[in-house]
Design a protein around this motif. Structure first.
Motif, short mmCIF file in Angstrom:
data_model
loop_
_atom_site.label_atom_id
_atom_site.label_comp_id
_atom_site.label_asym_id
_atom_site.label_seq_id
_atom_site.Cartn_x
_atom_site.Cartn_y
_atom_site.Cartn_z
N SER A 25 6.25 3.08 11.23
CA SER A 25 7.24 4.22 11.00
C SER A 25 8.51 3.83 10.34
O SER A 25 8.68 2.59 10.32
N THR A 28 6.57 3.72 4.32
CA THR A 28 5.19 3.88 4.28
C THR A 28 4.54 2.34 3.97
O THR A 28 5.18 1.55 3.36
N ILE A 29 3.44 2.37 4.71
CA ILE A 29 2.74 1.13 4.65
C ILE A 29 2.25 0.78 3.28
O ILE A 29 1.78 -0.49 3.06
N ARG A 71 -6.36 0.10 6.48
CA ARG A 71 -5.46 1.04 6.70
C ARG A 71 -5.79 2.18 6.62
O ARG A 71 -6.73 2.65 5.58
N SER A 73 -3.59 5.48 5.17
CA SER A 73 -2.23 5.64 4.68
C SER A 73 -1.73 6.90 4.82
O SER A 73 -0.55 7.24 5.36
N ASN A 76 -0.41 6.06 8.34
CA ASN A 76 0.55 5.00 8.18
C ASN A 76 0.06 4.10 9.39
O ASN A 76 1.11 3.55 10.12
#
Length: 122
Positions: A25, A28-29, A71, A73, A76
């Motif tokens: 949080s 953004t990853i 991942r 997105s 996240n």
């Protein structure tokens, strides 16, 4: 700044599987390289796997083929799928983030989650 929270740890028998999640949080990853590290009892923290901002994945040589980092997105979230677990995989698993590019060094990650205990019984 990014905040990281791991989940999915627990107790599993040897040969079993677990999937760890790392929910991010704050940012953004996609702007970060995300890494998984682990610290076995009485040992130093070690690199497990990472995914760079481009999506390229990296693994510790000894774990290739058993562990998979991925991942989502949209959520996240970064995942670590662990298969064919062994008692020596017992450790506290932590996710970490650094800007953009992959590193296998603990010292080059700026943000860390609190860790999740994984215990593999024989």
């Amino acid at each position: 700044q990014v905040q990281l929270v791991e989940s999915g740890g627990g107790l599993v028998q040897a040969g079993g599987s677990l999937r760890l999640s790392c929910a991010a949080s704050g940012r953004t990853i996609r702007d970060y390289a995300m890494g998984w590290f682990r610290q076995p009892p009485g040992k130093e923290r070690e690199f497990v796997a990472a995914i760079s901002w481009t999506g390229t994945t990296y693994y510790a040589d000894a774990l290739k083929g058993r562990f998979t980092i991925s991942r989502d997105s949209a959520k996240n979230t970064v995942y670590l799928q662990m298969n064919t677990l062994k008692p020596e995989d017992t450790a506290v698993y932590s996710c970490a983030a650094r800007a953009l590019w992959y590193s296998h060094s603990v010292h080059e990650y700026n943000y860390w989650g609190q860790g999740a205990q994984v215990t593999v019984s024989s």
